[in-house]
Design a protein around this motif. Structure first.
Motif, PDB file in Angstrom:
ATOM      1  N   PHE A  28       0.836  -1.202   0.000  1.00 50.38           N
ATOM      2  CA  PHE A  28       0.000   0.000   0.000  1.00 50.38           C
ATOM      3  C   PHE A  28       0.873   1.255   0.000  1.00 50.38           C
ATOM      4  O   PHE A  28       0.602   2.214  -0.732  1.00 50.38           O
ATOM      5  N   ILE A  29       1.918   1.260   0.812  1.00 44.83           N
ATOM      6  CA  ILE A  29       2.811   2.419   0.879  1.00 44.83           C
ATOM      7  C   ILE A  29       3.493   2.649  -0.459  1.00 44.83           C
ATOM      8  O   ILE A  29       3.602   3.792  -0.926  1.00 44.83           O
ATOM      9  N   ARG A  30       3.956   1.588  -1.096  1.00 49.96           N
ATOM     10  CA  ARG A  30       4.636   1.742  -2.388  1.00 49.96           C
ATOM     11  C   ARG A  30       3.711   2.337  -3.444  1.00 49.96           C
ATOM     12  O   ARG A  30       4.154   3.065  -4.328  1.00 49.96           O
ATOM     13  N   MET A  67       3.312   6.461  -2.334  1.00 47.14           N
ATOM     14  CA  MET A  67       4.509   7.104  -1.804  1.00 47.14           C
ATOM     15  C   MET A  67       4.388   8.628  -1.816  1.00 47.14           C
ATOM     16  O   MET A  67       4.896   9.307  -0.903  1.00 47.14           O
ATOM     17  N   ASP A  68       3.738   9.185  -2.815  1.00 50.91           N
ATOM     18  CA  ASP A  68       3.599  10.641  -2.880  1.00 50.91           C
ATOM     19  C   ASP A  68       2.819  11.169  -1.675  1.00 50.91           C
ATOM     20  O   ASP A  68       3.210  12.174  -1.061  1.00 50.91           O
ATOM     21  N   LYS A  69       1.743  10.486  -1.329  1.00 47.25           N
ATOM     22  CA  LYS A  69       0.956  10.907  -0.170  1.00 47.25           C
ATOM     23  C   LYS A  69       1.735  10.732   1.125  1.00 47.25           C
ATOM     24  O   LYS A  69       1.651  11.562   2.042  1.00 47.25           O
ATOM     25  N   HIS A 120       2.717  13.589   3.757  1.00 44.26           N
ATOM     26  CA  HIS A 120       2.292  13.463   5.160  1.00 44.26           C
ATOM     27  C   HIS A 120       3.481  13.419   6.108  1.00 44.26           C
ATOM     28  O   HIS A 120       3.399  13.885   7.258  1.00 44.26           O
ATOM     29  N   TYR A 121       4.613  12.890   5.612  1.00 44.36           N
ATOM     30  CA  TYR A 121       5.805  12.694   6.442  1.00 44.36           C
ATOM     31  C   TYR A 121       7.004  13.231   5.666  1.00 44.36           C
ATOM     32  O   TYR A 121       7.773  12.465   5.089  1.00 44.36           O
TER      33      TYR A 121
END
Length: 254
Positions: A204-206, A209-211, A215-216
């Protein structure tokens, strides 16, 4: 940037400062079932398989631990693969106990054990996605249920191991085999659950990644740059205030 509750659930990363300690802890846990394969006969396929799994996780862990501030996303995958490694190593330990120590013969038990593990993985996979779709994780987090579930799982694992060693000392060989299998089964179940949750989280993270970077923002930055970015953020809101006050004083003096 506004993100959904599901994205917030998946974007929860282990802090870089805790990665090295987490790797050491995971490798120690993985070593416990692997030690069972040292029982006589030592040079068996179970021993080689457990050693190979542990060595791969060790080498990978050293690579991640060498630069944890660039490994936060990779560590998510590490936890998922660790879950698989723990499940397989516990399965290897159980098979070692039953075939080499208890003297069981025939392939029926081994085949059914592996089949049960695969079935359990499929069940957890289905339940995990249903929980995501229904927002069960988010609801449990708001009520504190996820943390409680994790503590209960660890407590059960601890009880299983305590019972195992008590059985070794008091009951004898048969009791120790049964209780040892129970303890390793608890860890096996926990490993499969970790594999399902964290491998899916990594995927899901991959895909987002832009979001995650929005966010971080300090993701992937070295420690020094993170500290500088934090100070800049802390001073960003008041950085122009002294200059504005100076201008007002000068205007008033005129």
């Amino acid at each position: 940037m506004n993100i959904s509750e599901e994205e917030r659930f998946h974007f929860r990363l282990i802090p870089a400062e805790q990665i090295r300690g987490g790797i050491v802890c995971f490798l120690f846990i993985l070593l416990i079932p692997a030690l069972v394969t040292l029982a006589s006969p030592i040079m068996s396929p179970y021993f080689y398989a457990a050693c190979a799994i542990w060595a791969v996780m060790l080498i990978w862990g050293i690579g991640l631990g060498s630069n944890p501030y660039r490994s936060e996303v990779a560590f998510v995958l590490f936890m998922g693969v660790f879950g698989l490694a723990l499940a397989f190593t516990c399965q290897i330990a159980v098979l070692k106990m039953m075939y080499d120590l208890a003297g069981l013969t025939g392939i029926g038990y081994g085949a059914s054990s592996l089949g049960g593990m695969v079935l359990l993985f499929g069940v957890f996979y289905t339940l995990h996605f249903r929980a995501l779709q229904k927002g069960a994780y988010q609801s449990m987090e708001r009520k504190g249920g996820v943390g409680k579930a994790g503590r209960v799982a660890l407590l059960c694992a601890g009880i299983g191991y305590a019972a195992y060693y008590i059985a070794v000392a008091v009951i004898g060989d048969i009791g120790s085999f049964v209780m040892g299998m129970a303890g390793f089964t608890v860890l096996l179940v926990l490993g499969i659950y970790m594999a399902v949750v964290f491998i899916h989280r990594y995927l899901f993270i991959r895909q987002h990644m832009d979001k995650l970077k929005a966010h971080y923002p300090v993701l992937g930055m070295p420690k020094e740059q993170r500290a500088a970015a934090h100070l800049t953020k802390m001073n960003g809101g008041s950085g122009q205030q002294p200059a504005q006050r100076t201008r007002k004083i000068r205007r008033g003096s005129r």
